[in-house]
Design a protein around this motif. Structure first.
Motif, mmCIF file in Angstrom:
data_model
loop_
_atom_site.group_PDB
_atom_site.id
_atom_site.type_symbol
_atom_site.label_atom_id
_atom_site.label_comp_id
_atom_site.label_asym_id
_atom_site.label_seq_id
_atom_site.Cartn_x
_atom_site.Cartn_y
_atom_site.Cartn_z
ATOM 1 N N CYS A 1 -43.583 -67.017 44.864
ATOM 2 C CA CYS A 1 -42.679 -68.012 44.263
ATOM 3 C C CYS A 1 -43.324 -68.685 43.060
ATOM 4 O O CYS A 1 -42.660 -68.962 42.057
ATOM 5 N N LEU B 1 -43.546 -66.033 40.062
ATOM 6 C CA LEU B 1 -42.237 -65.657 39.508
ATOM 7 C C LEU B 1 -41.355 -66.879 39.232
ATOM 8 O O LEU B 1 -40.279 -66.745 38.643
ATOM 9 N N ASP B 2 -41.816 -68.061 39.674
ATOM 10 C CA ASP B 2 -41.022 -69.286 39.538
ATOM 11 C C ASP B 2 -39.640 -69.104 40.154
ATOM 12 O O ASP B 2 -38.618 -69.253 39.496
ATOM 13 N N VAL B 3 -39.630 -68.708 41.420
ATOM 14 C CA VAL B 3 -38.356 -68.530 42.132
ATOM 15 C C VAL B 3 -38.344 -69.379 43.406
ATOM 16 O O VAL B 3 -39.406 -69.769 43.919
ATOM 17 N N ARG B 4 -37.138 -69.651 43.866
ATOM 18 C CA ARG B 4 -36.961 -70.297 45.159
ATOM 19 C C ARG B 4 -36.367 -69.265 46.115
ATOM 20 O O ARG B 4 -35.775 -68.292 45.676
ATOM 21 N N LEU C 1 -37.608 -58.786 38.998
ATOM 22 C CA LEU C 1 -37.487 -60.237 38.804
ATOM 23 C C LEU C 1 -38.282 -60.721 37.599
ATOM 24 O O LEU C 1 -38.422 -61.921 37.385
ATOM 25 N N ARG D 1 -35.525 -50.756 31.536
ATOM 26 C CA ARG D 1 -35.242 -51.770 32.555
ATOM 27 C C ARG D 1 -33.735 -51.936 32.754
ATOM 28 O O ARG D 1 -33.260 -52.062 33.886
ATOM 29 N N ARG E 1 -34.872 -71.980 36.869
ATOM 30 C CA ARG E 1 -34.152 -71.908 38.146
ATOM 31 C C ARG E 1 -32.658 -72.152 37.959
ATOM 32 O O ARG E 1 -31.839 -71.597 38.682
ATOM 33 N N ARG F 1 -31.322 -68.883 36.785
ATOM 34 C CA ARG F 1 -31.319 -67.874 37.862
ATOM 35 C C ARG F 1 -30.173 -68.088 38.842
ATOM 36 O O ARG F 1 -29.712 -67.150 39.480
ATOM 37 N N SER G 1 -30.528 -61.736 36.913
ATOM 38 C CA SER G 1 -31.489 -61.102 37.815
ATOM 39 C C SER G 1 -32.921 -61.536 37.526
ATOM 40 O O SER G 1 -33.759 -61.515 38.420
ATOM 41 N N ALA G 2 -33.226 -61.904 36.296
ATOM 42 C CA ALA G 2 -34.583 -62.362 35.990
ATOM 43 C C ALA G 2 -34.576 -63.221 34.741
ATOM 44 O O ALA G 2 -33.796 -62.978 33.814
ATOM 45 N N VAL G 3 -35.432 -64.222 34.746
ATOM 46 C CA VAL G 3 -35.657 -65.033 33.541
ATOM 47 C C VAL G 3 -37.128 -64.831 33.180
ATOM 48 O O VAL G 3 -38.016 -65.394 33.812
ATOM 49 N N ASP G 4 -37.370 -63.997 32.200
ATOM 50 C CA ASP G 4 -38.750 -63.683 31.834
ATOM 51 C C ASP G 4 -39.382 -64.800 31.013
ATOM 52 O O ASP G 4 -40.590 -64.989 31.032
#
Lengths: 78, 441
Positions: free
Chosen positions: A16, A19-22, A33, B312, B367, B370, B376-379
């Protein structure tokens, strides 16, 4: 470290954070991701340092799912 | 570990290419043993990349850095020892090196002229009746004056013969713009001046789509397979915003698959095939950019490698592995090139700030993005207080996925709206000049 919940917790925390995810899901793929090769090394080395055991980076390259990383970490911690 | 019975394939690698180490490693499984090749300049500048590559691949630093057209023979001894079946690359800067090494490995000369030189491309495509654009070489101030006159003193584009991603481009409308180049430009090496073609709106009439398209094609021997056509967000141009007289040109996103009507999709692939034939392209994946004009499609450029992000997007859209296809093409493994159209849809979005100056104003978090449908992704996300150029003037860099194109369009529109609101500046909120820096492609 052999306590599975503790191993899972540290893997999830590192995942987390990098990747900065929850709320990650076991089927989430690190590379889909936004993870790249360098971040993968950072993640695996962070877990290895905490476990004091080696996780095969090649396996993580081939299967970047969280579930597979959890399996590798649990195996390495035994 | 290397698999002993597989052919050995050299890959000229550098950071920032269209395939990263992991993508190359996974794509090569069961197909070939990749031998990483790095020019000394690359290895010296990026020792960490070489160290990482050595964990997965046999790696070699090339014994020289000079790869002009047809100079690969000087590396014959080095290459013989490696026992390679072919050489390829996923990086635009490495094309000449990979081609020269492939020529030496195959001991088969390439056609005359570097096909990745945009001046060579322009001349060959124009002579073949495949492009209306006319180009002249520019290697100094007098050349620019001569070329501008020769091309009729109309709208032109001054650009490097070898560059990617809109780097170093200057749009010239009139003699005042030519005078400005003469006053401010210091580097005149390897440029061309070409006539500018008027563009037309994307036929879908989706407001956030631009007039550029790309066609991804694999050529294996003489056989060509068009793997997909992609739409683009408009190219954002800030006049005079770049270094050394150049404009600041930002590509802003790719969408797979294209929403062109079937007859235009057919025209796009047919035109691309004819351009690749004329440039004698073989054994590689190419990224060909086309412009929608009032008179039909126009070839803008042919790039001799996979485009960044494209692999990708194909993966997200459940399409084929383009990195594996690129490796298979140079090995002559036509059996590995099985075309299946992507089952879903995907977009890579990297929109530029409407205003390029100053620092980032935003309360948007990765976030938040997202949580939007389809993201699907924030790079990357520009952070409040940072200079805008820290992210190359991009607000964000993210990928979006949906089951089909209509759902993707809805998701992309939502994301673009969220970015516009999240990065709104005080001038935007009161009807300011946010769009003044933006021009269509």
């Amino acid at each position: 470290m052999e306590n599975t919940p503790a191993v899972d917790e540290l893997v999830l925390a590192a995942w987390c954070d990098i990747l900065d995810v929850r709320s990650p899901s076991p089927d989430d793929d690190f590379f889909d991701l936004g993870g790249n090769s360098l971040l993968a090394v950072t993640l695996v080395e962070r877990i290895e340092d905490a476990l004091g055991a080696e996780i095969p980076l090649e396996e993580f390259f081939l299967d970047g799912r969280l579930a597979s990383l959890l399996d590798s970490a649990r195996t390495a911690a035994k | 570990m290397p698999e002993p019975d597989l052919p050995r394939l050299g890959v000229c690698h550098a950071p920032g290419g269209a395939a990263n180490l992991r993508e190359i490693y996974t794509a090569a499984q069961g197909l070939c043993t990749v031998v990483m090749l790095m020019r000394p300049q690359v290895a010296e500048a990026h020792p960490e990349l070489l160290r990482l590559a050595e964990r997965f691949f046999e790696c070699h630093v090339l014994p020289g850095d000079e790869f002009g057209h047809k100079s690969g023979g000087g590396f014959a001894g080095f290459l013989d020892a490696l026992g390679l079946s072919g050489v390829t690359t996923f990086h635009d800067d490495e094309l000449e090196a990979a081609d020269a090494l492939l020529e030496a490995v195959r001991r088969r000369p390439r056609p005359d002229g570097n096909p990745w030189d945009k001046l060579v491309q322009r001349r060959l495509l124009h002579e073949a009746g495949l492009s209306r654009v006319v180009a002249e070489p520019v290697d100094g101030p007098q050349d620019l004056l001569h070329a501008f006159s020769a091309l009729g003193k109309g709208p032109c584009v001054l650009k490097p013969r070898r560059a990617a991603g809109g780097q170093g481009i200057a749009f010239l409308d009139d003699e005042a713009d030519v005078e400005r180049q003469l006053a401010v430009r210091t580097d005149w090496s390897g440029l061309l001046l070409e006539t500018r073609i008027e563009h037309a709106p994307h036929p879908s009439r989706i407001s956030w789509l631009g007039s550029l398209l790309s066609v991804e094609t694999v050529s294996c021997g003489d056989r060509r397979t068009h793997l997909g056509v992609l739409d683009k967000l408009p190219v954002a141009v800030r006049r005079h915003g770049g270094p050394d007289g150049a404009d600041l040109v930002s590509v802003q996103g790719d969408i797979l698959p294209s929403s062109l009507p079937p007859e235009l999709l057919e025209e796009a692939t047919q035109l691309t095939g004819r351009a690749l034939d004329r440039l004698a392209v073989r054994d590689r994946v190419t990224h060909t950019e086309l412009l929608i004009t009032p008179d039909g499609l126009e070839v803008m450029e042919v790039n001799g490698r996979l485009a960044g992000y494209t692999a990708r997007l194909f993966r997200l859209a459940q399409g084929p592995d383009l990195v594996r296809i690129a490796l298979a093409a140079v090995l002559g493994r036509a059996d590995e090139i099985r075309y299946a159209p992507p089952a879903a849809a995907a977009a890579g979005l990297f929109p530029a700030f409407p205003h390029r100056e100053g620092v980032v104003h935003s309360s948007l978090r990765a976030r938040d993005l997202r949580d939007l449908p389809g993201v699907s992704a924030v790079d990357e996300l520009a952070r409040p207080g940072d200079p805008k150029d820290l992210t190359g003037h991009r607000m964000a860099n993210l990928t979006v996925r949906a089951e089909h194109r209509a759902a993707l369009d809805s998701a992309v529109a939502t994301v673009l709206d969220a970015l516009a609101k999240g990065f709104a500046e005080p001038a935007d909120a009161c009807g300011g000049h946010a769009d003044r820096a933006r021009e269509a492609s």
